[in-house]
Scaffold this motif. Structure first.
Motif, PDB file in Angstrom:
ATOM      1  N   MET A  14       0.846  -1.174   0.000  1.00  0.00           N
ATOM      2  CA  MET A  14       0.000   0.000   0.000  1.00  0.00           C
ATOM      3  C   MET A  14       0.890   1.235   0.000  1.00  0.00           C
ATOM      4  N   GLU A  15       0.418   2.281  -0.624  1.00  0.00           N
ATOM      5  CA  GLU A  15       1.150   3.536  -0.697  1.00  0.00           C
ATOM      6  C   GLU A  15       0.619   4.504   0.359  1.00  0.00           C
ATOM      7  N   GLU A  51      -3.265   0.289  16.330  1.00  0.00           N
ATOM      8  CA  GLU A  51      -2.884  -1.095  16.620  1.00  0.00           C
ATOM      9  C   GLU A  51      -1.367  -1.247  16.615  1.00  0.00           C
ATOM     10  N   LYS A  52      -0.713  -0.614  15.660  1.00  0.00           N
ATOM     11  CA  LYS A  52       0.740  -0.745  15.504  1.00  0.00           C
ATOM     12  C   LYS A  52       1.502   0.174  16.459  1.00  0.00           C
ATOM     13  N   TRP A  53       1.050   1.408  16.587  1.00  0.00           N
ATOM     14  CA  TRP A  53       1.735   2.412  17.396  1.00  0.00           C
ATOM     15  C   TRP A  53       0.772   2.942  18.455  1.00  0.00           C
ATOM     16  N   ASP A  66      10.351   1.656   9.566  1.00  0.00           N
ATOM     17  CA  ASP A  66       9.201   1.055  10.253  1.00  0.00           C
ATOM     18  C   ASP A  66       7.903   1.331   9.499  1.00  0.00           C
ATOM     19  N   VAL A  67       7.731   2.567   9.059  1.00  0.00           N
ATOM     20  CA  VAL A  67       6.507   2.934   8.339  1.00  0.00           C
ATOM     21  C   VAL A  67       6.460   2.219   6.989  1.00  0.00           C
ATOM     22  N   ASP A  68       7.572   2.187   6.263  1.00  0.00           N
ATOM     23  CA  ASP A  68       7.618   1.487   4.981  1.00  0.00           C
ATOM     24  C   ASP A  68       7.303   0.006   5.158  1.00  0.00           C
ATOM     25  N   ASP A  69       7.887  -0.618   6.178  1.00  0.00           N
ATOM     26  CA  ASP A  69       7.629  -2.037   6.438  1.00  0.00           C
ATOM     27  C   ASP A  69       6.159  -2.267   6.780  1.00  0.00           C
ATOM     28  N   LEU A  92       3.597  -0.409   5.823  1.00  0.00           N
ATOM     29  CA  LEU A  92       2.810  -0.226   4.609  1.00  0.00           C
ATOM     30  C   LEU A  92       2.796  -1.486   3.759  1.00  0.00           C
ATOM     31  N   LYS A  93       3.901  -2.208   3.734  1.00  0.00           N
ATOM     32  CA  LYS A  93       3.998  -3.448   2.948  1.00  0.00           C
ATOM     33  C   LYS A  93       3.072  -4.532   3.488  1.00  0.00           C
ATOM     34  N   THR A  94       2.716  -4.465   4.781  1.00  0.00           N
ATOM     35  CA  THR A  94       1.861  -5.483   5.369  1.00  0.00           C
ATOM     36  C   THR A  94       0.383  -5.232   5.101  1.00  0.00           C
ATOM     37  N   LEU A  95       0.051  -4.038   4.643  1.00  0.00           N
ATOM     38  CA  LEU A  95      -1.342  -3.684   4.396  1.00  0.00           C
ATOM     39  C   LEU A  95      -1.757  -4.086   2.993  1.00  0.00           C
ATOM     40  N   HIS A  96      -2.999  -4.488   2.876  1.00  0.00           N
ATOM     41  CA  HIS A  96      -3.500  -4.907   1.542  1.00  0.00           C
ATOM     42  C   HIS A  96      -4.702  -4.099   1.157  1.00  0.00           C
TER      43      HIS A  96
END
Length: 66
Positions: free
Chosen positions: A1-2, A19-21, A57-60, A62-66
């Motif tokens: 996701m961008e 949830e993440k932060w 951390d933010v880039d990683d 974003l990669k987990t989101l679909h």
């Protein structure tokens, strides 16, 4: 996701961000309003990480989101 997708759907994204932060408050998220630089700056303050570490951390995340 961008990031532009996060910014465009900020209200929905806030839940996933919390949830993440979890140290970010609703006031923080309201103030940020989807702006990535402000978001990363707030993460730096809350978690005491470098700009580069926060960006990764933010880039990683974003990669987990679909």
């Amino acid at each position: 996701m961008e990031w532009n997708q996060i910014e465009g759907n900020w209200k929905q994204a806030k839940g996933k961000i919390r949830e993440k932060w979890g140290d970010l408050t609703d006031d923080d998220l309201s103030r940020i309003q989807g702006k990535r630089e402000q978001f990363e700056g707030e993460l730096q303050k809350r978690y005491g990480k470098s700009k580069e570490a926060v960006r990764k951390d933010v880039d990683d995340w974003l990669k987990t989101l679909h």
